[in-house]
Design a protein around this motif. Sequence first.
Motif, PDB file in Angstrom:
ATOM      1  N   ALA A 159      -0.502  -3.252 -35.069  1.00 37.08           N
ATOM      2  CA  ALA A 159      -0.805  -4.543 -35.687  1.00 37.08           C
ATOM      3  C   ALA A 159      -2.255  -4.575 -36.165  1.00 37.08           C
ATOM      4  CB  ALA A 159      -0.537  -5.672 -34.710  1.00 37.08           C
TER       5      ALA A 159
ATOM      6  N   ILE B 158      -1.905  -5.393 -39.874  1.00 37.70           N
ATOM      7  CA  ILE B 158      -1.975  -6.847 -40.044  1.00 37.70           C
ATOM      8  C   ILE B 158      -3.406  -7.315 -39.836  1.00 37.70           C
ATOM      9  CG2 ILE B 158      -1.081  -9.056 -39.283  1.00 37.70           C
ATOM     10  CD1 ILE B 158       1.441  -7.565 -38.370  1.00 37.70           C
ATOM     11  N   GLY B 159      -3.973  -6.892 -38.723  1.00 39.09           N
ATOM     12  CA  GLY B 159      -5.400  -7.082 -38.443  1.00 39.09           C
ATOM     13  C   GLY B 159      -5.914  -8.472 -38.678  1.00 39.09           C
ATOM     14  N   GLU B 160      -7.143  -8.552 -39.198  1.00 38.09           N
ATOM     15  CA  GLU B 160      -7.825  -9.822 -39.450  1.00 38.09           C
ATOM     16  C   GLU B 160      -7.013 -10.676 -40.409  1.00 38.09           C
ATOM     17  OE1 GLU B 160     -10.625 -10.329 -37.787  1.00 38.09           O
ATOM     18  OE2 GLU B 160     -10.353  -8.310 -36.958  1.00 38.09           O
ATOM     19  N   ALA B 161      -6.357 -10.011 -41.330  1.00 36.94           N
ATOM     20  CA  ALA B 161      -5.624 -10.738 -42.364  1.00 36.94           C
ATOM     21  C   ALA B 161      -4.675 -11.756 -41.758  1.00 36.94           C
ATOM     22  CB  ALA B 161      -4.852  -9.754 -43.234  1.00 36.94           C
ATOM     23  N   LYS B 162      -4.130 -11.383 -40.606  1.00 31.90           N
ATOM     24  CA  LYS B 162      -3.165 -12.248 -39.964  1.00 31.90           C
ATOM     25  C   LYS B 162      -3.790 -13.612 -39.677  1.00 31.90           C
ATOM     26  CE  LYS B 162      -0.257 -12.511 -35.885  1.00 31.90           C
ATOM     27  NZ  LYS B 162       0.067 -11.885 -34.606  1.00 31.90           N
TER      28      LYS B 162
ATOM     29  N   ASN C  56      -6.577 -14.933 -40.855  1.00 33.52           N
ATOM     30  CA  ASN C  56      -6.994 -15.610 -42.077  1.00 33.52           C
ATOM     31  C   ASN C  56      -5.847 -16.355 -42.723  1.00 33.52           C
ATOM     32  OD1 ASN C  56      -9.473 -14.577 -41.750  1.00 33.52           O
ATOM     33  ND2 ASN C  56      -9.234 -12.922 -43.270  1.00 33.52           N
ATOM     34  N   GLU C  57      -4.754 -15.621 -42.828  1.00 34.32           N
ATOM     35  CA  GLU C  57      -3.602 -16.164 -43.525  1.00 34.32           C
ATOM     36  C   GLU C  57      -3.068 -17.390 -42.802  1.00 34.32           C
ATOM     37  OE1 GLU C  57       0.636 -14.396 -44.983  1.00 34.32           O
ATOM     38  OE2 GLU C  57      -0.823 -13.112 -44.005  1.00 34.32           O
ATOM     39  N   GLU C  58      -3.018 -17.272 -41.483  1.00 35.33           N
ATOM     40  CA  GLU C  58      -2.464 -18.383 -40.722  1.00 35.33           C
ATOM     41  C   GLU C  58      -3.344 -19.628 -40.823  1.00 35.33           C
ATOM     42  OE1 GLU C  58       0.136 -15.725 -37.706  1.00 35.33           O
ATOM     43  OE2 GLU C  58      -1.807 -16.458 -37.041  1.00 35.33           O
TER      44      GLU C  58
ATOM     45  N   ILE D 176      -6.419  -4.996 -46.929  1.00 33.93           N
ATOM     46  CA  ILE D 176      -6.285  -6.312 -46.296  1.00 33.93           C
ATOM     47  C   ILE D 176      -7.540  -6.690 -45.519  1.00 33.93           C
ATOM     48  CG2 ILE D 176      -3.759  -6.226 -46.157  1.00 33.93           C
ATOM     49  CD1 ILE D 176      -4.000  -5.547 -43.228  1.00 33.93           C
ATOM     50  N   HIS D 177      -8.372  -5.717 -45.252  1.00 35.22           N
ATOM     51  CA  HIS D 177      -9.665  -6.041 -44.629  1.00 35.22           C
ATOM     52  C   HIS D 177     -10.769  -6.110 -45.669  1.00 35.22           C
ATOM     53  CE1 HIS D 177      -7.430  -4.779 -41.014  1.00 35.22           C
ATOM     54  NE2 HIS D 177      -8.196  -5.669 -40.415  1.00 35.22           N
TER      55      HIS D 177
ATOM     56  N   VAL E  79      -1.099  -7.983 -48.113  1.00 36.53           N
ATOM     57  CA  VAL E  79      -0.887  -8.499 -46.759  1.00 36.53           C
ATOM     58  C   VAL E  79       0.593  -8.443 -46.405  1.00 36.53           C
ATOM     59  CG1 VAL E  79      -1.013 -10.584 -45.342  1.00 36.53           C
ATOM     60  CG2 VAL E  79      -2.907  -9.979 -46.883  1.00 36.53           C
TER      61      VAL E  79
ATOM     62  N   ARG F  20       2.540  -6.336 -43.525  1.00 32.39           N
ATOM     63  CA  ARG F  20       3.373  -6.967 -42.503  1.00 32.39           C
ATOM     64  C   ARG F  20       4.780  -6.353 -42.473  1.00 32.39           C
ATOM     65  NH1 ARG F  20       2.977 -11.873 -39.651  1.00 32.39           N
ATOM     66  NH2 ARG F  20       1.075 -12.462 -40.749  1.00 32.39           N
TER      67      ARG F  20
ATOM     68  N   PHE G  57       4.659  -3.044 -40.886  1.00 35.80           N
ATOM     69  CA  PHE G  57       4.540  -3.237 -39.446  1.00 35.80           C
ATOM     70  C   PHE G  57       5.907  -3.551 -38.848  1.00 35.80           C
ATOM     71  CE2 PHE G  57       4.275  -6.177 -35.887  1.00 35.80           C
ATOM     72  CZ  PHE G  57       3.553  -5.413 -34.976  1.00 35.80           C
TER      73      PHE G  57
END
Lengths: 508, 356
Positions: A493, A497-501, A503-505, B133-134, B164, B168, B171
């Motif tokens: 993850a 997904i990382g930081e983006a997760k 941010n997006e949320e 994405i970073h 993004v 996902r 993942f």
Amino acid sequence: MNIEEILVKQFGYNMFRPGQKEVIESLLEGNHTLAMLPTGSGKSLCYQLPAYVLNKAVIIVSPLLSLMQDQAEQLKMRGEKSVITLNSFLTSVQKREAIERLDSYRFIYLSPEMLAIPRIIERLQKLEIGLFVIDEAHCISQWGYDFRTDYLNLGNIRSKLNNPLTLALTATATKTVQADIKEKLKLKKPKEVITSVDRSNIAYIVEELSSYTEKLARLKELVNSFDGSGIIYFSSKKAAESVTNFLQENGVKDIDYYHGGMEQEQRMLIQQQFLHGQLRIICATSAFGMGVNKNNVRVVIHFHLPGGMEAYLQEIGRAGRDGKQSAAILLYCDGDEGLPLHLAEQQLPTLYQIEETCASLHKLEVGIWNIEPRQEIELREMHALTDVQWRWITHFVKEFEREDPFMITKKLKKIANERRFENQNKLERFFRWVSVSGCRRVNILSYFDVAMTEKNQTCCDRCKVVTDELLASLPHDDLIVKELKKTWKQELAAILIGEAKTNEEQTS
Amino acid sequence: MQNYFEMIVLYCIRIFNGERSVYAILHMLKGKKSSQTIQDIHLFGLTNLLGTLPDISRRQLEITVDNLLQSGLLITLPQNGYYLLTSNGQELLQQHLKKYPFPETLNGFRFQNRTQSYWSRLSLLIQTISHIIHKQNRFYPIQRDFQTQTWVKRYLAQNRQSRVEIGRHLFDELSTLLEKRPEKERDVFVKRLTGIHRIGRTYSQIAKELHDDEWYMRYLFLGTIHFMLQQIDDSSVQYPYLYSIIKDVQGNSHTQLTNSTQRTLKYLYDGKSLEEIAFIRRLKRSTIEDHIVELAYSDPRFNISRFMSPKIEEAIRIAAKTSRTKQLRAVKEIVANDEISYFQIRLVLAKAGDDK
Ligand SMILES: Nc1ncnc2c1ncn2[C@@H]1O[C@H](COP(=O)(O)OP(=O)(O)OP(=O)(O)O)[C@@H](O)[C@H]1O
Ligand SMILES: [Mg+2]
Ligand SMILES: [Zn+2]
């Protein structure tokens, strides 16, 4: 834009380093130029910057595939998209595509063997060449430390390309080698920019130890007495591996080995781990280094003797590319001189191998130019020739093609003998440096016949530098130790997904 | 035994049972595309290991065999210089296989062509997505191969979806697949990946972290990759993102065939007989026979009935069951019928391999 503005805008540097401006100006005035600037001093900029003024293709000939790729990647990192590397590892479709689009590139990196392909020469002849660059130009000289037969044709190729504006770059060429470069490249009265070979921010130290065990113990001490990055050079793959294991078992962390016997992908991982500070120390053979552009390598240690002064300077040249104080330490133990001698010996075919191989080649019906891979394998097996030895012999047989077979063999034997003698000389000369009583820096400069420009306080062991004090005083670099996440899923993850997760949320 | 590679060699020697030289092992592990190798792996049941160590050298193998001999795990057969296991060797192999079995998902025969492209593309795509994405667009690509780099560039250019989202989905698909694998395999696989915050680990580093053998790590990793490829093959709709990575790389059995065999196949389709093909292609009859046997191995639907009557086929089948070795001569002695050729026996054995 003037060149200072380009330096800032395109490269993000405020100032030229010594020599760079002279070289660039000389080229922009239209002079063929031979430049000798120290290792890590920024020779690449000398052809990269003019590319934006000339606005024509710049062709760079480079001896090693990995070196070419590293430089191309570095350019791309800087946002330059118009780069291509042409080498024999491309598939034929890729080659064809690349060749068709050749005029759309600003930087064209080529391995010298690609320049032996008629189709490529024809294509290049149609191209407007702004600048023709020979990187590591000492490879053209038999008296250089890294002679490559492929380089010898570059003079002819220059003529075929209608003598484009040429830049020959090297960090380590003696006067003899410089003369050889000019002659082989057919450069008449080029402008010469020779700064120093000396790296004033690297302190030179030789430590003599009485046994192998002592050497190992000292090495362990050394790697524990500085916290920055380091490279330890070995002359065999096996030694690099076994010493790595020894150090790991003795609690040295973030250390691993790198050598030519490893698979490409594994090698790339190690190299990048080192660049990213995930590994602190690399135990390597000379296969590691060229092209690896890590600015903050603080210490280069030699566990074995190098092949000569030039090789030594190239290898320690990996240290301190950021200009900060660094150290080069050579560990010597009685009897070490046998190993490099043996290695140098292996590079050349024996006189017997020359005789036998020449005889076989002479009998070959297809002729020297049309040897099939299968025949090559057979011949190499029959005469127990390494890749280097095979290329050496075939190169000279081709060169003397028109002569009587008897004379060819005779000439090859003569050249081999001269090379042997030269290798021994180089080693002996280096060995004298190891045991010299005066300043090591002065001695290096005299070898290359250049004058001392600036002298650093922290000079060498003969000038009273004490190793442990030196190592303790080196600039600190914080290694970024990145712990893996707890579970494989968290780790996956973090990557995908990382930081983006988060941010997006927040935004949704 | 010093490492897992020695175990693999020991395993292959046991399977070949003194009927093949060690070079057959070399060809098999390197995944050589020859009729002989394809026949061997089916005849001896080594389809899983085919092409699993493409970089292994002749010398490495020779040294290993030497070590095994020195440690008294092998004996040399006087008649042909081939090897057999000693009882010590048998026992040790048994123990090791129990402790370190090959991943059951390993299938070199089916996947060797796709393994490398799948992994290079996947790993570079993951590294790229992870950086984008970073908000980092520049990095040193972990895969240097021009083809792989071009593929990733094209993939991202054609796929206008948000990065993004791609991340996902990758993942989700990867974790669904990894959930189905043993703990250790997941660890190895994830440690191999490069992302924004770290560079992937080498096999030897993973082995040290997990206190295991480097070669074994390779096989666990291959097991995971082959598992993924099989799942992607069998249910591509469930894994659309992973499927899109590999869909253009052909993996059906015919791409496994040697070029020459493919040409023979074409003539067979045209209805040409064996003799005619040999004549047209100016090849020896035996060569064409090799091709046909290779076809029989590669394609389960390949029909051998045009080369013999059902009665003969049945007789050979029974003889093969009774015979204890895989040697053709033994089978031929049992059928004891001069009308039956070696070629026919080979064909039946080729088909029988699939029945098990
Ligand atoms: N004017 C400058 N100011 C600051 N840094 C520079 C400048 N010119 C070059 N550099 C940096 O110096 C480093 C070394 O550059 P480069 O690789 O061109 O050296 P080199 O002389 O070719 O070395 P080598 O002898 O190892 O081939 C690079 O990181 C480069 O970005
Ligand atoms: Mg350079
Ligand atoms: Zn000094």
